[in-house]
Scaffold this active site. Structure first.
Site, PDB file in Angstrom:
ATOM      1  CB  ILE A   2      50.249  47.916  44.047  1.00  0.00           C
ATOM      2  CG1 ILE A   2      51.718  47.786  43.654  1.00  0.00           C
ATOM      3  CG2 ILE A   2      49.373  47.278  42.992  1.00  0.00           C
ATOM      4  CD1 ILE A   2      52.157  46.348  43.392  1.00  0.00           C
ATOM      5  CG  ASP A   3      48.264  50.411  49.019  1.00  0.00           C
ATOM      6  OD1 ASP A   3      48.070  51.457  48.379  1.00  0.00           O
ATOM      7  OD2 ASP A   3      47.368  49.782  49.599  1.00  0.00           O
TER       8      ASP A   3
END
Length: 296
Positions: free
Chosen positions: A137-138
């Site tokens: 995930i970012d």
């Protein structure tokens, strides 16, 4: 690695850095500019500047140095572990933490912390830069992420992600966004709806609460493309609050950094027991506070 390129008439007049980034999608324009400054790009045997305009008939020689992978060091970090057994470990990732080492981020990543905590018990399928990592995930996205301690678990979780059987929330769909996602045609650091080269992407969303100017939305991913929620929500003119890449260039709320996106729920079939397991990460403090202060 050496490349020899021959521009066509349609390429004539393009800056050479733009031309090279268009034919080498894996290389960023800034990296290509560094190669140009280092004299590693030649036109007809002579080095040129980034502003050089290519022409039909040019012979462009590109010398790309072999990548040297840095040694990744374990780091003693305070990980928020939601669950752990001999096969998997689930962590509530905080805002600002990068998942795995990459250019500019070789320390203080989730991988550094996992290497210290798990010692040598991480899957090796994704190589030395991403031990245990099966999805990501970012940096500014918070929430649940799963890592694998052996290749058996890694293969099982990867297959579930590919088959879209991993639960990433939403039971009653209120809307669906469908649009293939691929690299942006002009900005290589961004993704976009791309019907020519994009991969199929489906996002379901449900409105949880409407505020005066903003909307709290829950999403479920059928696919896991890079920046999928950010790109899809922006495509229907509802970019994520704080997303300076796909939304407005300036955040309207002072002090808010990065997109307000949280991976709240992750469910999967355990690779060893076959049991369905589901884990929840509470909203981070900044997110909960924001929801309590937005005018209705």
């Amino acid at each position: 690695m050496k490349q020899e390129l021959f521009p066509e008439i349609a390429d004539s007049g393009l800056r050479i850095d733009k031309y090279l980034s268009s034919v080498n999608e894996q290389l960023s324009r800034s990296y290509i500019q560094k190669l140009l400054k280092s004299g590693l790009v030649l036109v007809d045997g002579k080095p040129v500047k980034a502003s050089y305009q290519v022409d039909e008939g040019d012979v462009i020689s590109l010398d790309i140095p072999e990548a040297v992978e840095p040694e990744i060091e374990p780091e003693n970090m305070d990980l928020d572990i939601l669950y752990e057994d001999q096969d998997v470990i689930l962590v509530n990732k905080p805002k600002g933490m990068v998942v795995h080492p990459a250019a500019g981020h070789y320390s203080h990543t989730l991988v550094n912390g996992l290497m210290y905590h798990c010692k040598d018990q991480l899957s090796g399928i994704n190589g030395v830069m991403r031990p245990g990592i099966v999805h990501r995930i970012d940096m500014d996205t918070t929430g649940v992420i799963i890592a694998c301690k052996n290749d058996m678990a890694h293969n099982s979780i990867a297959a579930q992600l590919k088959e879209h059987s991993i639960t990433r929330r939403l039971k009653d769909d209120a809307g669906t966004i469908e649009g293939p996602i691929g690299r942006h045609p002009t900005d290589r650091k961004k993704m976009s709806i791309n019907y020519n080269n994009g991969k199929s992407a489906v996002t379901h969303y449900k409105v949880l609460k409407r505020f005066r100017q903003y909307t709290h939305v829950e999403c479920r991913l059928e696919t896991g493309r890079t920046h999928q929620i950010r790109v899809h929500m922006a495509s229907i003119e509802h970019p994520l609050l704080g997303d300076l890449v796909y939304g407005p260039g300036k955040c309207p709320i002072p002090g808010l950094q990065g997109q307000t996106l949280h991976a709240g729920v992750l469910g999967f079939i355990h690779p060893r027991t076959g049991e369905y397991m589901e884990f929840t990460a509470p909203l981070p403090e900044y997110f909960a506070k924001l929801l309590n202060t937005l005018p209705e």
